[in-house]
Design a protein around this motif. Structure first.
Motif, mmCIF file in Angstrom:
data_model
loop_
_atom_site.group_PDB
_atom_site.id
_atom_site.type_symbol
_atom_site.label_atom_id
_atom_site.label_comp_id
_atom_site.label_asym_id
_atom_site.label_seq_id
_atom_site.Cartn_x
_atom_site.Cartn_y
_atom_site.Cartn_z
ATOM 1 N N HIS A 41 0.770 -1.321 -0.222
ATOM 2 C CA HIS A 41 0.249 -0.410 0.101
ATOM 3 C C HIS A 41 1.077 0.880 0.163
ATOM 4 C CE1 HIS A 41 -2.945 -3.066 0.679
ATOM 5 N NE2 HIS A 41 -4.186 -2.321 0.153
ATOM 6 N N GLY A 42 2.449 1.123 -0.379
ATOM 7 C CA GLY A 42 3.105 2.355 -1.022
ATOM 8 C C GLY A 42 3.934 3.584 0.411
ATOM 9 N N VAL A 43 3.491 1.587 1.842
ATOM 10 C CA VAL A 43 3.860 2.602 2.943
ATOM 11 C C VAL A 43 5.078 1.656 3.287
ATOM 12 C CG1 VAL A 43 3.136 2.898 5.169
ATOM 13 C CG2 VAL A 43 1.645 3.484 4.072
ATOM 14 N N CYS A 44 6.209 2.132 2.568
ATOM 15 C CA CYS A 44 8.418 1.090 3.081
ATOM 16 C C CYS A 44 8.661 1.426 5.015
ATOM 17 C CB CYS A 44 8.269 1.031 2.338
ATOM 18 S SG CYS A 44 7.443 0.914 0.532
ATOM 19 N N THR A 45 8.424 3.010 4.647
ATOM 20 C CA THR A 45 9.372 3.223 5.821
ATOM 21 C C THR A 45 8.836 3.911 7.158
ATOM 22 O OG1 THR A 45 9.481 5.811 5.488
ATOM 23 C CG2 THR A 45 11.167 4.171 4.352
ATOM 24 N N THR A 46 9.686 3.834 8.080
ATOM 25 C CA THR A 46 8.812 4.782 9.389
ATOM 26 C C THR A 46 8.498 5.644 8.970
ATOM 27 O OG1 THR A 46 9.792 3.584 10.803
ATOM 28 C CG2 THR A 46 8.826 5.257 12.472
ATOM 29 N N TYR A 47 8.888 6.432 8.629
ATOM 30 C CA TYR A 47 8.078 7.723 8.219
ATOM 31 C C TYR A 47 6.791 8.226 7.030
ATOM 32 C CZ TYR A 47 13.240 8.523 9.499
ATOM 33 O OH TYR A 47 14.419 8.626 9.683
ATOM 34 N N GLN A 48 7.114 6.586 6.514
ATOM 35 C CA GLN A 48 6.188 7.024 6.220
ATOM 36 C C GLN A 48 4.888 6.475 6.496
ATOM 37 O OE1 GLN A 48 7.211 4.590 3.062
ATOM 38 N NE2 GLN A 48 7.134 5.614 0.953
ATOM 39 N N LEU A 49 4.732 6.042 7.665
ATOM 40 C CA LEU A 49 3.710 5.095 8.245
ATOM 41 C C LEU A 49 3.219 6.365 9.119
ATOM 42 C CD1 LEU A 49 1.954 2.714 8.719
ATOM 43 C CD2 LEU A 49 3.966 2.594 11.330
ATOM 44 N N PHE A 50 4.070 7.668 9.319
ATOM 45 C CA PHE A 50 3.745 8.511 10.823
ATOM 46 C C PHE A 50 2.996 9.301 9.369
ATOM 47 C CE2 PHE A 50 7.601 8.034 13.943
ATOM 48 C CZ PHE A 50 6.563 7.045 14.518
ATOM 49 N N GLY A 51 3.477 9.618 8.080
ATOM 50 C CA GLY A 51 2.877 10.889 8.045
ATOM 51 C C GLY A 51 1.298 9.989 6.993
ATOM 52 N N LYS A 52 1.755 8.508 7.200
ATOM 53 C CA LYS A 52 -0.406 8.077 6.974
ATOM 54 C C LYS A 52 -1.489 8.716 7.803
ATOM 55 C CE LYS A 52 -3.824 6.354 4.845
ATOM 56 N NZ LYS A 52 -4.894 6.865 3.427
ATOM 57 N N PHE A 53 -0.607 8.554 9.528
ATOM 58 C CA PHE A 53 -0.912 8.363 10.788
ATOM 59 C C PHE A 53 -1.907 10.111 11.502
ATOM 60 C CE2 PHE A 53 -1.097 9.671 14.970
ATOM 61 C CZ PHE A 53 -1.965 9.187 15.605
ATOM 62 N N LEU A 54 -0.475 11.013 10.474
ATOM 63 C CA LEU A 54 -0.830 12.161 10.285
ATOM 64 C C LEU A 54 -2.044 12.763 9.222
ATOM 65 C CD1 LEU A 54 2.597 13.832 11.265
ATOM 66 C CD2 LEU A 54 0.492 13.506 12.902
ATOM 67 N N LEU A 55 -2.099 11.643 7.888
ATOM 68 C CA LEU A 55 -3.049 12.435 6.868
ATOM 69 C C LEU A 55 -4.587 12.008 8.037
ATOM 70 C CD1 LEU A 55 -0.917 11.157 3.980
ATOM 71 C CD2 LEU A 55 -2.411 13.464 4.088
ATOM 72 N N LEU A 56 -4.280 11.765 8.363
ATOM 73 C CA LEU A 56 -5.719 11.023 9.013
ATOM 74 C C LEU A 56 -6.048 11.872 9.853
ATOM 75 C CD1 LEU A 56 -5.405 6.791 9.185
ATOM 76 C CD2 LEU A 56 -6.871 8.378 7.411
ATOM 77 N N ARG A 57 -5.551 12.633 10.826
ATOM 78 C CA ARG A 57 -6.261 13.892 11.631
ATOM 79 C C ARG A 57 -6.992 14.672 11.036
ATOM 80 N NH1 ARG A 57 -6.024 14.268 17.576
ATOM 81 N NH2 ARG A 57 -6.674 16.177 18.149
ATOM 82 N N GLY A 58 -8.131 15.040 10.628
ATOM 83 C CA GLY A 58 -8.285 16.046 10.253
ATOM 84 C C GLY A 58 -9.267 17.149 11.542
ATOM 85 N N GLY A 59 -9.547 18.048 10.609
ATOM 86 C CA GLY A 59 -9.945 19.170 12.152
ATOM 87 C C GLY A 59 -10.868 18.863 12.776
ATOM 88 N N GLY A 60 -11.309 18.937 14.304
ATOM 89 C CA GLY A 60 -11.396 18.630 14.558
ATOM 90 C C GLY A 60 -12.669 17.647 15.192
ATOM 91 N N THR A 61 -10.980 16.637 14.786
ATOM 92 C CA THR A 61 -10.857 15.099 14.234
ATOM 93 C C THR A 61 -10.787 14.783 16.235
ATOM 94 O OG1 THR A 61 -10.976 14.544 12.630
ATOM 95 C CG2 THR A 61 -9.930 13.034 14.256
#
Length: 109
Positions: A41-61
């Motif tokens: 799914h295109g997540v090969c590094t720890t950095y990319q995993l953090f990026g995916k986690f942060l992408l899921l944080r929307g305003g007011g979440t």
């Protein structure tokens, strides 16, 4: 679900306090099978995993909604087992909180 998350899993506290390294299998809960599924799914590094986690944080979440969204992505989209998904989520959320105070609020779970 805080009752299912296991912050006492060996390695989580060490992970939170250690420097980040690229190898995704250093994240508690990510073993070789999960790493392969994440890579598909295109997540090969720890950095990319953090990026995916942060992408899921929307305003007011809330923290609970954010963590639930990440667990859902890991289990439904990637195919990581539920127990591993919760461990990964706990580790990543706690590490991000160490960087960005207030991102992870256990009271909101």
């Amino acid at each position: 679900d805080p009752d299912y998350t296991e912050p006492w899993v060996p390695g989580i506290n060490e992970f939170v306090t250690a420097d980040v390294v690229e190898d995704i299998t250093t994240v508690p809960g990510v073993e070789s099978k999960s790493a392969a599924a994440l890579a598909a799914h295109g997540v090969c590094t720890t950095y990319q995993l953090f990026g995916k986690f942060l992408l899921l944080r929307g305003g007011g979440t809330t923290t609970g909604q954010h963590c639930d969204a990440f667990v859902a992505w890991l289990t439904r989209t990637v195919g990581v087992s539920g127990k591993h998904a919760h461990t990964v989520t706990c580790a990543v959320a706690m590490k991000c909180h160490a960087w960005m105070d207030g991102l992870y609020n256990e009271a909101e779970l």
